[in-house]
Design a protein around this motif. Structure first.
Motif, PDB file in Angstrom:
ATOM      1  N   SER A   1      -7.067  -2.924   3.467  1.00 15.66           N
ATOM      2  CA  SER A   1      -6.362  -2.801   2.034  1.00 15.66           C
ATOM      3  C   SER A   1      -6.848  -3.079   0.896  1.00 15.66           C
ATOM      4  CB  SER A   1      -4.684  -4.012   2.430  1.00 15.66           C
ATOM      5  OG  SER A   1      -3.911  -4.382   1.260  1.00 15.66           O
ATOM      6  N   PHE A   2      -7.028  -1.942   0.276  1.00 24.96           N
ATOM      7  CA  PHE A   2      -7.753  -2.489  -1.411  1.00 24.96           C
ATOM      8  C   PHE A   2      -7.507  -3.315  -2.507  1.00 24.96           C
ATOM      9  CE2 PHE A   2     -10.895   1.527  -0.633  1.00 24.96           C
ATOM     10  CZ  PHE A   2     -11.032   1.817   0.642  1.00 24.96           C
ATOM     11  N   GLN A   3      -8.286  -3.756  -2.660  1.00 25.08           N
ATOM     12  CA  GLN A   3      -7.391  -4.489  -3.987  1.00 25.08           C
ATOM     13  C   GLN A   3      -7.450  -3.829  -5.763  1.00 25.08           C
ATOM     14  OE1 GLN A   3      -9.841  -7.168  -7.678  1.00 25.08           O
ATOM     15  NE2 GLN A   3     -10.520  -7.703  -5.454  1.00 25.08           N
ATOM     16  N   SER A   4      -7.930  -2.537  -5.693  1.00 24.89           N
ATOM     17  CA  SER A   4      -6.815  -2.210  -6.691  1.00 24.89           C
ATOM     18  C   SER A   4      -7.174  -0.377  -6.362  1.00 24.89           C
ATOM     19  CB  SER A   4      -7.666  -1.547  -7.793  1.00 24.89           C
ATOM     20  OG  SER A   4      -9.039  -2.707  -8.570  1.00 24.89           O
ATOM     21  N   PRO A   5      -6.246  -0.425  -5.183  1.00 24.77           N
ATOM     22  CA  PRO A   5      -5.962   1.255  -4.804  1.00 24.77           C
ATOM     23  C   PRO A   5      -6.206   2.305  -5.824  1.00 24.77           C
ATOM     24  CG  PRO A   5      -4.472  -0.025  -3.951  1.00 24.77           C
ATOM     25  CD  PRO A   5      -5.045  -0.940  -4.644  1.00 24.77           C
ATOM     26  N   LEU A   6      -7.101   3.547  -5.308  1.00 22.80           N
ATOM     27  CA  LEU A   6      -7.302   4.364  -6.670  1.00 22.80           C
ATOM     28  C   LEU A   6      -5.700   5.455  -6.502  1.00 22.80           C
ATOM     29  CD1 LEU A   6     -11.158   5.238  -6.084  1.00 22.80           C
ATOM     30  CD2 LEU A   6      -9.831   4.606  -8.198  1.00 22.80           C
ATOM     31  N   ALA A   7      -5.233   6.013  -7.276  1.00 18.43           N
ATOM     32  CA  ALA A   7      -4.566   6.671  -7.429  1.00 18.43           C
ATOM     33  C   ALA A   7      -5.000   8.401  -7.052  1.00 18.43           C
ATOM     34  CB  ALA A   7      -4.020   6.985  -9.140  1.00 18.43           C
ATOM     35  N   LEU A   8      -4.326   8.986  -6.346  1.00 24.48           N
ATOM     36  CA  LEU A   8      -4.823  10.001  -5.861  1.00 24.48           C
ATOM     37  C   LEU A   8      -3.939  11.610  -5.963  1.00 24.48           C
ATOM     38  CD1 LEU A   8      -5.695   9.022  -2.457  1.00 24.48           C
ATOM     39  CD2 LEU A   8      -7.708   9.783  -4.111  1.00 24.48           C
ATOM     40  N   ALA A   9      -3.898  11.602  -7.304  1.00 22.74           N
ATOM     41  CA  ALA A   9      -3.126  13.138  -8.031  1.00 22.74           C
ATOM     42  C   ALA A   9      -3.039  14.586  -6.522  1.00 22.74           C
ATOM     43  CB  ALA A   9      -4.397  14.211  -9.086  1.00 22.74           C
TER      44      ALA A   9
ATOM     45  N   LEU B   1      10.199  -2.155   2.881  1.00 18.43           N
ATOM     46  CA  LEU B   1       8.765  -2.761   2.194  1.00 18.43           C
ATOM     47  C   LEU B   1       9.648  -2.461   1.372  1.00 18.43           C
ATOM     48  CD1 LEU B   1       5.833  -1.971   3.093  1.00 18.43           C
ATOM     49  CD2 LEU B   1       6.339  -4.523   3.413  1.00 18.43           C
ATOM     50  N   LYS B   2      10.726  -2.149   0.806  1.00 16.26           N
ATOM     51  CA  LYS B   2      11.019  -1.713  -0.742  1.00 16.26           C
ATOM     52  C   LYS B   2      10.746  -0.962  -1.483  1.00 16.26           C
ATOM     53  CE  LYS B   2      14.259  -6.295   0.169  1.00 16.26           C
ATOM     54  NZ  LYS B   2      13.877  -7.778   0.079  1.00 16.26           N
ATOM     55  N   ILE B   3       9.990   0.100  -0.918  1.00 14.50           N
ATOM     56  CA  ILE B   3       9.698   0.502  -1.519  1.00 14.50           C
ATOM     57  C   ILE B   3      10.166   1.507  -1.545  1.00 14.50           C
ATOM     58  CG2 ILE B   3       7.353   2.808  -1.137  1.00 14.50           C
ATOM     59  CD1 ILE B   3       5.891   0.501   0.234  1.00 14.50           C
ATOM     60  N   SER B   4      10.739   2.389  -2.578  1.00 17.59           N
ATOM     61  CA  SER B   4      11.617   3.193  -3.211  1.00 17.59           C
ATOM     62  C   SER B   4      11.137   5.134  -3.184  1.00 17.59           C
ATOM     63  CB  SER B   4      12.200   3.667  -5.082  1.00 17.59           C
ATOM     64  OG  SER B   4      11.160   3.805  -5.196  1.00 17.59           O
ATOM     65  N   ASP B   5      12.302   5.646  -2.930  1.00 18.00           N
ATOM     66  CA  ASP B   5      12.086   7.355  -2.524  1.00 18.00           C
ATOM     67  C   ASP B   5      11.409   7.817  -3.082  1.00 18.00           C
ATOM     68  OD1 ASP B   5      13.411   6.861  -0.052  1.00 18.00           O
ATOM     69  OD2 ASP B   5      15.453   8.198  -0.749  1.00 18.00           O
TER      70      ASP B   5
ATOM     71  N   LYS C   1       1.370  -0.781  -5.942  1.00 19.84           N
ATOM     72  CA  LYS C   1       0.221   0.121  -4.767  1.00 19.84           C
ATOM     73  C   LYS C   1       0.328  -0.875  -4.080  1.00 19.84           C
ATOM     74  CE  LYS C   1      -1.681   1.009  -8.855  1.00 19.84           C
ATOM     75  NZ  LYS C   1      -2.812   0.984 -10.143  1.00 19.84           N
ATOM     76  N   LYS C   2       0.092  -2.143  -3.710  1.00 18.09           N
ATOM     77  CA  LYS C   2       0.002  -3.708  -2.596  1.00 18.09           C
ATOM     78  C   LYS C   2       0.993  -3.051  -1.382  1.00 18.09           C
ATOM     79  CE  LYS C   2      -3.097  -5.335  -4.478  1.00 18.09           C
ATOM     80  NZ  LYS C   2      -3.489  -6.454  -5.225  1.00 18.09           N
ATOM     81  N   LYS C   3       2.234  -2.807  -1.913  1.00 17.39           N
ATOM     82  CA  LYS C   3       3.370  -2.404  -0.867  1.00 17.39           C
ATOM     83  C   LYS C   3       2.999  -1.042  -0.027  1.00 17.39           C
ATOM     84  CE  LYS C   3       7.204  -4.589  -2.510  1.00 17.39           C
ATOM     85  NZ  LYS C   3       8.939  -4.475  -3.226  1.00 17.39           N
ATOM     86  N   LEU C   4       2.342  -0.359  -0.810  1.00 16.28           N
ATOM     87  CA  LEU C   4       1.944   0.866  -0.038  1.00 16.28           C
ATOM     88  C   LEU C   4       0.651   0.908   1.270  1.00 16.28           C
ATOM     89  CD1 LEU C   4       2.744   3.409  -3.238  1.00 16.28           C
ATOM     90  CD2 LEU C   4       3.612   3.426  -1.397  1.00 16.28           C
ATOM     91  N   GLU C   5       0.290  -0.354   0.496  1.00 13.73           N
ATOM     92  CA  GLU C   5      -1.457  -0.751   1.102  1.00 13.73           C
ATOM     93  C   GLU C   5      -0.557  -0.964   2.262  1.00 13.73           C
ATOM     94  OE1 GLU C   5      -3.922   0.994  -0.622  1.00 13.73           O
ATOM     95  OE2 GLU C   5      -4.827  -0.286   0.151  1.00 13.73           O
ATOM     96  N   VAL C   6       0.114  -1.386   2.275  1.00 17.31           N
ATOM     97  CA  VAL C   6       0.701  -2.332   3.946  1.00 17.31           C
ATOM     98  C   VAL C   6       0.796  -1.503   4.834  1.00 17.31           C
ATOM     99  CG1 VAL C   6       2.278  -3.406   4.335  1.00 17.31           C
ATOM    100  CG2 VAL C   6       0.937  -4.847   2.941  1.00 17.31           C
ATOM    101  N   LEU C   7       2.200  -0.641   3.800  1.00 21.33           N
ATOM    102  CA  LEU C   7       2.943   0.637   4.365  1.00 21.33           C
ATOM    103  C   LEU C   7       1.839   0.571   5.075  1.00 21.33           C
ATOM    104  CD1 LEU C   7       4.563   3.266   5.316  1.00 21.33           C
ATOM    105  CD2 LEU C   7       4.579   4.238   3.372  1.00 21.33           C
TER     106      LEU C   7
ATOM    107  N   PHE D   1      -6.964  -7.962   4.228  1.00 20.76           N
ATOM    108  CA  PHE D   1      -6.193  -7.342   3.161  1.00 20.76           C
ATOM    109  C   PHE D   1      -7.332  -8.034   1.615  1.00 20.76           C
ATOM    110  CE2 PHE D   1      -3.354  -7.481   6.124  1.00 20.76           C
ATOM    111  CZ  PHE D   1      -2.608  -6.805   6.519  1.00 20.76           C
ATOM    112  N   ASP D   2      -7.982  -7.250   1.338  1.00 19.02           N
ATOM    113  CA  ASP D   2      -8.465  -7.388   0.172  1.00 19.02           C
ATOM    114  C   ASP D   2      -7.428  -7.793  -1.898  1.00 19.02           C
ATOM    115  OD1 ASP D   2     -10.266  -8.840  -2.196  1.00 19.02           O
ATOM    116  OD2 ASP D   2     -11.273  -6.498  -2.126  1.00 19.02           O
ATOM    117  N   GLU D   3      -6.773  -9.322  -2.379  1.00 15.34           N
ATOM    118  CA  GLU D   3      -6.274  -9.733  -3.102  1.00 15.34           C
ATOM    119  C   GLU D   3      -4.889  -9.184  -2.776  1.00 15.34           C
ATOM    120  OE1 GLU D   3      -7.465 -10.357  -6.527  1.00 15.34           O
ATOM    121  OE2 GLU D   3      -9.453 -10.776  -5.712  1.00 15.34           O
ATOM    122  N   VAL D   4      -4.174  -8.681  -1.628  1.00 13.25           N
ATOM    123  CA  VAL D   4      -2.904  -8.284  -1.356  1.00 13.25           C
ATOM    124  C   VAL D   4      -1.365  -8.759  -2.118  1.00 13.25           C
ATOM    125  CG1 VAL D   4      -2.170  -9.304   0.563  1.00 13.25           C
ATOM    126  CG2 VAL D   4      -1.727  -6.914  -0.028  1.00 13.25           C
TER     127      VAL D   4
END
Lengths: 472, 240
Positions: B84-92, B124-128, B144-150, B162-165
Motif C-alpha cells: 500500500s503506497f505512501q503517496s500513490p500516483l494518479a492514473l489518468a 470503507l465509505k468510499i463514494s461512488d 487515496k489511502k482508502k483506495l489502497e486498502v480497497l 502498509f506504508d504510512e496508511v
C-alpha cells in the motif's frame, strides 16, 4: 467499465488479423491499367455510366491534379509513385442485394472483420466497401421510412443526381490540394448520407473499408447532408491486409450541417503500414449546428489528416477529438482546422498522440477567428505520450485571431510513461506490457470514451497488440 | 514467511539500507518505525521489487524458502506480496475496477470482482463518485489511502505492507481503515510503516522494528511503540 461480459479474443486470431494481415485471391471482372491520364479518367466515368457534368468535373480535376505541386510541408511523400497505381478496379458486376449473393472470398474477408455480426447487433445500416465499389449494403427499413438516404456514392449519383450535384465538391473544391484533386478525378465508392429536416437517426450508420489489391489506390468520396434539426452519427472503420508495395488511400469527405443539426463522424483507421493515408475532411456548420469529428489513427505508413469545421453560422460548434498512434516506421501527421466565421461560435480540439519504437506523431492545427466572429471561444489541448527515447512528437499549433473578443485556451503536454506508475501497476500483479497498455488506454480515454463501445473495445485491442513486445 | 538476509540498498551509489537481517513470521503484525529518512519506505519498495533500488552484493530476500531477490514486482505480487503506497500516483483514465480486473485476469471472475469492489467500497465509505473517477485523480489523502486498502482487500495477498496508511488521514477514516484491516487479518502478515502510535491502538503489533540511518537499530514488542511516542527516538535509540 467496458466489456465486462465480452469473451476474450483468441490471441492467435488477432495476431493473424491485424499483425500480418490477410488477402484473398483476386477475382475481378475488370482491371484498369496502372497510371493515369485524361483518357483513363474519361473511361472510369464511362464505365460508371455517369452524367456529363460529372465527367467534366473529373476531367477538370485531373487537369488541376497535374498542375498542382506536391505539398512542400509535412512528411516525406516521395514513396508515392503515381504511375505505379491502379486508379479503378471493379470487383463484381453490379451491387449484391444480400449477404448470400456475395462472392465467397469477399464474404470471408468481411467475416474476419465481423461485418454481418456487427450489423445484426448494432447497426442501422451497413455499407461495406470492397475495393473501389460498394458491393454490399443494406439500409434499415425504418430509416427509409423517415426519408433518410444512405447508399454508396455511385448509386447516389444515379438515384439522387440533383442533391449530389448541389453539394458535391462545393466544400472541398478540386483545387483545394493535390490529393483532393486526384480524388475528384478518380473517385469511386464512398458513402452518401442525407438526413431530412428534424430526423434523428438513433443508431450510428457504419461503413467498413478495405484495400485488397496490390498497388491499388482507394479514392472514396463521402457526402453527408444534415438538414435543419437533423441528427446523425456516421462511423467508418478501416482494416487492411499487408502488402509489400506501397498503397495510396486518398479520400474526400464533405459534410453539411444545416441550422441546429448535429453530425458526428467517427473514424477508426488501421491501414496496414505500407499505406499512404492522405485524406481531406471538411464540414460546414451553420447557425447553432454542431459538428464533431472523432478521429483515431492507428495504422498506415504516413497519415496526413486535418479534419476541419467551418463555423459559418452564429452559435455554431465544432469539435475534433483525435488519437494517433505511431509505431516503428510510421508517421502520423494529424490535427484539426477550425475556422470561426460567425459570432458566438465555439470550437474544441483534443488531440492525444502516442509514439513508440521510433514512430513519429505530429499535431498540426490551425485555428482562425475572423474579424466579425465576436464572443467566440477556442479550446485546444494536445497531449503527447512518448514510450521510449527513439520516438518523437512535434506540435505545430497555428492561430490566426483577428478579433479581440475571443476566449482562447491552449494546452500542450508531452510526457513519458513513468517508471513509478509502471511499478505501481506491476505491484498489483500485472505484467509490464499489460501495465503499459493500461496506461496508454488511460491516456486516450478522454477521446476513446466518445466512441461507441464496439469500436472502443476494438481500439483497446489494437493498442494492446501494438504494445506487445515493447521494450520499455 | 519473508526473510531479509544482509539486505543493503543503494540509490545512485548512495547507501540507503545497511545490512538488514530480519525474518517476518506468518500471521503476525509488525510495526516499522523510525525518523524521516531512516529507510522505511525503501524497505517497503525493496521487498516489493522496485527496479531503481539496487540491492548490494550478498543481499537476499527469501520468501517461504524461495529466493525472490531477482523477481520482478508482478512476480512478487503473484507470490502474495502487496504494498500500500505512501503517496500513490494518479492514473489518468484508469479506474480502480479496471485495474483490479486486469490484475486478476484469469484468476477471478470479473463480475465477482465488480461486486466485491462495490461491497468493500461501501464498508470503507468510499463514494461512488470516487470509485468511478480515474484512480487517485483529485482524491484527498484519506481517499487515496482508502483506495489502497480497497485494492489490498480485493487482491487478497498474504504479506501486506502498509506504508504510512495513517498519514494524511482524519480520525474517522483512520478508524475505518484500521478496524477493517483488523477484522480481515486472519492468515495475513501485516507490516505497518508508521510515524505514530495511533494506528497501533487498533492493530496491536507483535513486534516493533526501529530503523535509523538505514540500519535496523532495535526490535521490541508493542510497548516499544508507546515508549517512542512518549520519549522520542533519541531516547529509545540511546541518544544517538
Amino acid at each position: 467499465m467496458q466489456n465486462q461480459n465480452q469473451p476474450e479474443p483468441q490471441q492467435d486470431d488477432l495476431e493473424f488479423d491485424y499483425k500480418y494481415g490477410f488477402s484473398m485471391p483476386e477475382n475481378y471482372t475488370f482491371k484498369a491499367r496502372k497510371g493515369l491520364d485524361a483518357e483513363q479518367v474519361k473511361e472510369i466515368s464511362m464505365m460508371k455510366g455517369e452524367p456529363g457534368w460529372m465527367t467534366d468535373f473529373r476531367l477538370k480535376a485531373y487537369e488541376i491534379f497535374t498542375s498542382l505541386p506536391m505539398p512542400e510541408w509535412g512528411p516525406d511523400l516521395s514513396g508515392i509513385h503515381f504511375d505505379d497505381i491502379y486508379y479503378y478496379i471493379k470487383p463484381t458486376e453490379g451491387q449484391a442485394r444480400s449477404w448470400d449473393d456475395l462472392p465467397q472470398e469477399i464474404k470471408d474477408t468481411y467475416d474476419r472483420i465481423g461485418v454481418p455480426e456487427a450489423e445484426k447487433k448494432f447497426l442501422a445500416g451497413v455499407s461495406a466497401q470492397y475495393e473501389s465499389e460498394v458491393v454490399y449494403e443494406s439500409v434499415h427499413k425504418e430509416l427509409t421510412k423517415k426519408g433518410v438516404l444512405f447508399c454508396d456514392m455511385d448509386t447516389a449519383l444515379k438515384k439522387y443526381p440533383e442533391i449530389v450535384k448541389k453539394y458535391f465538391g462545393t466544400l472541398i473544391p478540386s483545387n483545394d490540394n493535390k490529393f483532393a484533386a486526384l480524388n475528384s478525378a478518380v473517385w469511386s465508392g464512398g458513402s452518401f448520407v442525407y438526413v431530412p429536416a428534424g430526423v434523428k437517426v438513433g443508431l450510428p450508420l457504419q461503413a467498413y473499408f478495405r484495400i485488397n489489391a496490390e498497388r491499388f489506390g482507394q479514392f472514396e468520396r463521402t457526402l453527408i447532408i444534415a438538414e435543419p434539426g437533423a441528427d446523425v452519427h456516421y462511423i467508418e472503420g478501416c482494416t487492411a491486409p499487408v502488402y509489400t508495395t506501397d498503397s495510396l488511400h486518398s479520400a474526400v469527405v464533405e459534410i453539411f450541417c444545416k441550422e441546429s443539426s448535429r453530425v458526428r463522424y467517427t473514424t477508426v483507421q488501421n491501414w496496414s503500414t505500407n499505406v499512404y493515408n492522405l485524406v481531406t475532411k471538411r464540414a460546414r456548420a451553420e447557425k447553432k449546428a454542431f459538428m464533431e469529428w472523432i478521429d483515431c489513427n492507428i495504422g498506415s505508413q504516413v497519415t496526413m489528416k486535418y479534419p476541419s469545421v467551418y463555423l459559418t453560422g452564429e452559435g455554431a460548434r465544432g469539435e475534433v477529438l483525435s488519437i494517433a498512434f505511431a509505431n516503428k516506421g510510421q508517421i502520423q501527421d494529424a490535427g484539426a482546422k477550425m475556422v470561426h466565421l460567425a459570432p458566438n461560435t465555439r470550437s474544441r480540439i483534443v488531440s492525444k498522440s502516442i509514439s513508440k519504437s521510433g514512430g513519429r506523431t505530429s499535431y498540426r492545427g490551425l485555428v482562425h477567428v475572423a474579424k466579425h466572429a465576436n464572443n467566440s471561444s477556442v479550446y485546444v489541448s494536445c497531449d503527447a505520450l512518448l514510450l521510449d527515447e527513439l520516438s518523437r512528437s512535434d506540435t505545430y499549433p497555428y492561430m490566426k485571431i483577428r478579433n479581440n473578443k475571443v476566449e482562447i485556451q491552449h494546452e500542450a503536454t508531452v510526457e513519458k510513461i513513468g517508471e513509478e506508475k509502471l511499478f505501481y501497476l506491476m505491484s498489483r500483479g500485472m505484467k509490464k506490457s499489460d501495465a503499459e497498455s493500461l496506461l496508454v488506454n488511460g491516456f486516450i480515454e478522454p477521446v476513446s470514451r466518445e466512441i461507441p463501445l464496439e469500436y472502443s473495445i476494438e481500439l483497446n485491442r489494437l493498442i494492446n497488440l501494438e504494445m506487445e513486445g515493447s521494450v520499455g | 514467511m519473508i526473510r531479509l538476509k544482509n539486505v543493503s540498498v543503494a540509490i545512485d551509489e548512495k547507501p540507503i539500507l545497511k545490512n538488514i537481517n530480519f525474518e517476518f513470521e506468518p500471521g503476525k503484525i509488525y510495526a516499522v518505525m523510525g525518523p524521516n529518512g531512516s529507510g522505511k519506505s525503501t524497505l517497503a519498495y525493496t521487498i516489493m521489487g522496485h527496479p531503481s533500488y539496487e540491492l548490494q552484493q550478498g543481499s537476499r530476500i527469501i520468501m517461504n524458502g524461495e529466493d525472490i531477490t531477482e523477481k520482478e514486482a508482478n512476480e512478487r505480487a503473484e507470490k502474495g506480496i502487496f504494498l500500500s503506497f505512501q503517496s500513490p500516483l494518479a492514473l489518468a483514465g484508469v479506474k480502480v475496477q479496471q485495474l483490479l480486473r486486469l490484475a486478476l485476469e484469469g484468476k477471478k471472475d470479473p463480475v465477482a470482482i465488480y461486486k466485491q469492489v462495490r461491497e468493500v467500497a461501501k464498508k470503507l465509505k468510499i463514494s461512488d463518485d470516487l470509485l468511478n473517477r480515474s484512480l487517485n485523480e483529485g482524491a484527498s489523502g484519506g481517499e487515496k489511502k482508502k483506495l489502497e486498502v480497497l485494492q489490498a482487500v480485493v487482491l487478497d495477498k498474504n504479506f501486506l505492507i502498509f506504508d504510512e496508511v495513517d498519514t494524511g488521514v482524519d480520525v474517522d477514516a483512520l478508524k475505518t481503515i484500521a478496524q477493517y484491516l483488523d477484522t480481515h487479518r486472519e492468515g495475513k502478515t501485516y507490516v505497518i510503516i508508521t510515524h505514530y502510535n495511533r494506528i497501533l491502538h487498533y492493530l496491536k503489533p507483535d513486534k516493533v522494528l526501529v530503523l535509523a540511518g538505514g540500519e535496523l537499530k532495535k526490535v521490541g514488542d508493542g510497548s516499544l511503540a508507546e515508549e517512542i511516542e512518549i520519549n522520542g527516538y533519541e531516547s529509545v535509540l540511546g541518544g544517538k
